[in-house]
Motif scaffolding. Structure first.
Motif, PDB file in Angstrom:
ATOM      1  N   GLY A  47      46.945 -14.305  10.504  1.00 37.46           N
ATOM      2  CA  GLY A  47      45.611 -13.133  11.689  1.00 37.46           C
ATOM      3  C   GLY A  47      46.273 -12.909  12.529  1.00 37.46           C
ATOM      4  O   GLY A  47      45.971 -13.200  13.425  1.00 37.46           O
TER       5      GLY A  47
ATOM      6  N   LYS B 184      45.171 -11.250   4.698  1.00 39.48           N
ATOM      7  CA  LYS B 184      45.417 -12.749   5.534  1.00 39.48           C
ATOM      8  C   LYS B 184      46.289 -12.267   6.615  1.00 39.48           C
ATOM      9  O   LYS B 184      46.558 -13.289   7.846  1.00 39.48           O
ATOM     10  CB  LYS B 184      47.612 -13.534   4.284  1.00 39.48           C
ATOM     11  CG  LYS B 184      46.317 -14.036   3.031  1.00 39.48           C
ATOM     12  CD  LYS B 184      47.053 -14.773   2.783  1.00 39.48           C
ATOM     13  CE  LYS B 184      46.785 -14.552   1.235  1.00 39.48           C
ATOM     14  NZ  LYS B 184      47.725 -15.393   0.243  1.00 39.48           N
TER      15      LYS B 184
ATOM     16  N   LYS C   1      43.653 -10.081  11.296  1.00 36.82           N
ATOM     17  CA  LYS C   1      43.243 -11.373  12.016  1.00 36.82           C
ATOM     18  C   LYS C   1      41.370 -10.721  11.896  1.00 36.82           C
ATOM     19  O   LYS C   1      41.479  -9.864  11.565  1.00 36.82           O
ATOM     20  CB  LYS C   1      42.991 -11.598  13.853  1.00 36.82           C
ATOM     21  CG  LYS C   1      42.699  -9.568  14.412  1.00 36.82           C
ATOM     22  CD  LYS C   1      42.720  -9.876  15.644  1.00 36.82           C
ATOM     23  CE  LYS C   1      42.073  -9.277  16.550  1.00 36.82           C
ATOM     24  NZ  LYS C   1      41.983  -8.893  17.732  1.00 36.82           N
ATOM     25  N   ILE C   2      40.091 -12.085  11.993  1.00 35.51           N
ATOM     26  CA  ILE C   2      39.435 -11.556  11.526  1.00 35.51           C
ATOM     27  C   ILE C   2      39.321 -10.547  12.809  1.00 35.51           C
ATOM     28  O   ILE C   2      39.252 -10.755  14.164  1.00 35.51           O
ATOM     29  CB  ILE C   2      38.815 -13.284  12.165  1.00 35.51           C
ATOM     30  CG1 ILE C   2      39.041 -13.988  10.746  1.00 35.51           C
ATOM     31  CG2 ILE C   2      36.813 -13.318  11.903  1.00 35.51           C
ATOM     32  CD1 ILE C   2      38.453 -15.571  10.880  1.00 35.51           C
TER      33      ILE C   2
ATOM     34  N   ASP D 262      33.742 -10.292  -0.420  1.00 37.13           N
ATOM     35  CA  ASP D 262      32.613 -10.427   0.272  1.00 37.13           C
ATOM     36  C   ASP D 262      33.492 -10.835   1.804  1.00 37.13           C
ATOM     37  O   ASP D 262      32.359 -10.974   2.636  1.00 37.13           O
ATOM     38  CB  ASP D 262      31.209 -11.215   0.492  1.00 37.13           C
ATOM     39  CG  ASP D 262      32.270 -12.435  -0.061  1.00 37.13           C
ATOM     40  OD1 ASP D 262      33.426 -12.657   0.340  1.00 37.13           O
ATOM     41  OD2 ASP D 262      31.139 -13.509  -0.707  1.00 37.13           O
ATOM     42  N   ARG D 263      34.635 -10.462   1.864  1.00 31.84           N
ATOM     43  CA  ARG D 263      35.635 -10.883   3.273  1.00 31.84           C
ATOM     44  C   ARG D 263      35.555 -10.146   4.279  1.00 31.84           C
ATOM     45  O   ARG D 263      36.337  -9.763   4.815  1.00 31.84           O
ATOM     46  CB  ARG D 263      36.713 -11.801   2.510  1.00 31.84           C
ATOM     47  CG  ARG D 263      36.459 -12.481   1.621  1.00 31.84           C
ATOM     48  CD  ARG D 263      38.535 -12.683   1.404  1.00 31.84           C
ATOM     49  NE  ARG D 263      38.795 -11.270   0.688  1.00 31.84           N
ATOM     50  CZ  ARG D 263      39.796 -11.157   0.037  1.00 31.84           C
ATOM     51  NH1 ARG D 263      40.582 -12.512   0.056  1.00 31.84           N
ATOM     52  NH2 ARG D 263      40.173 -10.282  -0.300  1.00 31.84           N
TER      53      ARG D 263
ATOM     54  N   ARG E   5      37.705  -7.177   8.689  1.00 32.46           N
ATOM     55  CA  ARG E   5      38.183  -8.679   7.960  1.00 32.46           C
ATOM     56  C   ARG E   5      36.856  -8.860   8.941  1.00 32.46           C
ATOM     57  O   ARG E   5      36.817  -9.287  10.132  1.00 32.46           O
ATOM     58  CB  ARG E   5      38.973  -9.616   8.561  1.00 32.46           C
ATOM     59  CG  ARG E   5      38.622 -10.254   7.895  1.00 32.46           C
ATOM     60  CD  ARG E   5      41.306 -11.447   7.813  1.00 32.46           C
ATOM     61  NE  ARG E   5      41.090 -12.661   7.538  1.00 32.46           N
ATOM     62  CZ  ARG E   5      41.974 -13.446   7.358  1.00 32.46           C
ATOM     63  NH1 ARG E   5      42.661 -12.952   8.346  1.00 32.46           N
ATOM     64  NH2 ARG E   5      41.048 -14.842   7.708  1.00 32.46           N
ATOM     65  N   LEU E   6      36.050 -10.311   8.136  1.00 33.73           N
ATOM     66  CA  LEU E   6      34.971 -11.130   8.451  1.00 33.73           C
ATOM     67  C   LEU E   6      35.292 -12.628   8.187  1.00 33.73           C
ATOM     68  O   LEU E   6      34.471 -13.280   8.982  1.00 33.73           O
ATOM     69  CB  LEU E   6      33.694 -10.776   7.549  1.00 33.73           C
ATOM     70  CG  LEU E   6      33.313  -9.355   7.515  1.00 33.73           C
ATOM     71  CD1 LEU E   6      31.836  -8.880   6.305  1.00 33.73           C
ATOM     72  CD2 LEU E   6      32.525  -8.706   8.706  1.00 33.73           C
ATOM     73  N   ARG E   7      36.712 -12.590   7.717  1.00 33.90           N
ATOM     74  CA  ARG E   7      36.894 -14.100   7.638  1.00 33.90           C
ATOM     75  C   ARG E   7      37.902 -14.542   6.685  1.00 33.90           C
ATOM     76  O   ARG E   7      38.498 -13.107   6.070  1.00 33.90           O
ATOM     77  CB  ARG E   7      35.646 -14.937   6.682  1.00 33.90           C
ATOM     78  CG  ARG E   7      35.679 -14.668   5.385  1.00 33.90           C
ATOM     79  CD  ARG E   7      34.249 -15.367   4.380  1.00 33.90           C
ATOM     80  NE  ARG E   7      33.402 -15.521   3.040  1.00 33.90           N
ATOM     81  CZ  ARG E   7      34.288 -15.016   1.942  1.00 33.90           C
ATOM     82  NH1 ARG E   7      36.062 -16.081   2.125  1.00 33.90           N
ATOM     83  NH2 ARG E   7      33.954 -14.996   0.821  1.00 33.90           N
TER      84      ARG E   7
END
Length: 236
Positions: free
Chosen positions: A146, A169, A172-173, A216-217, A234-236
């Motif tokens: 992140g 990975k 970052k979000i 869905d990430r 990136r969402l999560r």
């Protein structure tokens, strides 16, 4: 409204006209292209693999995206002669950092003097290697997870989804991951339009496009720019 309604199909002529593409380049791209980027593009033009280079219209899009997310720490998989690398270095802060990975130092050295002359070499850490070992090594240090704002992937289409799993990975979000060549000269729908020697790359690209479309990430936008650019946030 039915999905077969013509109003939902877009305008295919916008994707197929060489004249329109030339118009975009001449009107909106080349007049704004930095002199150093033009020099690097021209230095690459006679290379037998010149088509590996990032298209300047895609570069223009990437420059805007870098600024929109205030990217400071980035990673680039696939450097070739360094057009996208120089573009990134020009569009991140003076204390920005790019980890650039490519096994072909000889190609990188074509652009390196131009990057040096542009005064941005200090931002770049070039690693002469295949990408997967480097990504795995980075992930061994939990502090790297992140920690990146932006990733650009433009090499070895067979491993695009493997790269995706790792940069998900590292970024970052809220960060962006950009995948180039995802329409592959139209080969994803018309394989016969692609040189036969390049057709083995189509199945892995199709698999990547299918997999990332349902991931869905991320938020996703598939843009018919250059050779096809997939933008993931990136969402999560």
């Amino acid at each position: 409204m039915d999905a077969s309604d013509s109003t939902l199909k877009g305008n295919p002529t916008l994707l197929q006209s060489q004249e329109l593409y030339d118009y975009i380049l001449k009107t909106s791209v080349y007049p704004r292209e930095a002199a150093s980027l033009k020099e690097l593009r021209e230095a690459t033009a006679n290379h037998p693999l010149a088509f590996y280079g990032t298209e300047p219209d895609s570069g223009q899009l990437i420059a805007i995206l870098l600024k929109l997310v205030n990217a400071k720490k980035t990673i680039e998989i696939g450097v070739f002669t360094g057009y996208s690398l120089l573009l990134t270095a020009l569009n991140i802060p003076e204390d920005g950092e790019i980890i650039a990975i490519d096994p072909d130092r000889k190609a990188y050295e074509i652009g390196a003097p131009i990057i040096e002359k542009a005064g941005v070499m200090k931002k770049i850490k070039f690693i002469e290697s295949l990408a997967l070992p480097v990504l795995d090594k980075l992930l061994e240090d939990k502090d790297n997870e992140g920690s990146f704002d932006f990733a650009f992937v433009d090499a070895d289409e067979h491993n695009y989804y493997n790269y995706h799993q790792r940069v998900m990975k590292l970024v970052k979000i809220g960060g962006l991951m950009i995948y180039d060549n995802t329409l592959f000269g139209g080969g994803v729908v018309t394989p016969e339009a692609v040189l036969e020697v390049k057709r083995p790359l189509i199945p892995p690209l199709l698999e990547f496009n299918k997999a990332v479309a349902v991931d869905d990430r991320v938020e996703l936008c598939h843009v018919p720019c250059g050779d096809g650019v997939t933008i993931c946030r990136r969402l999560r």
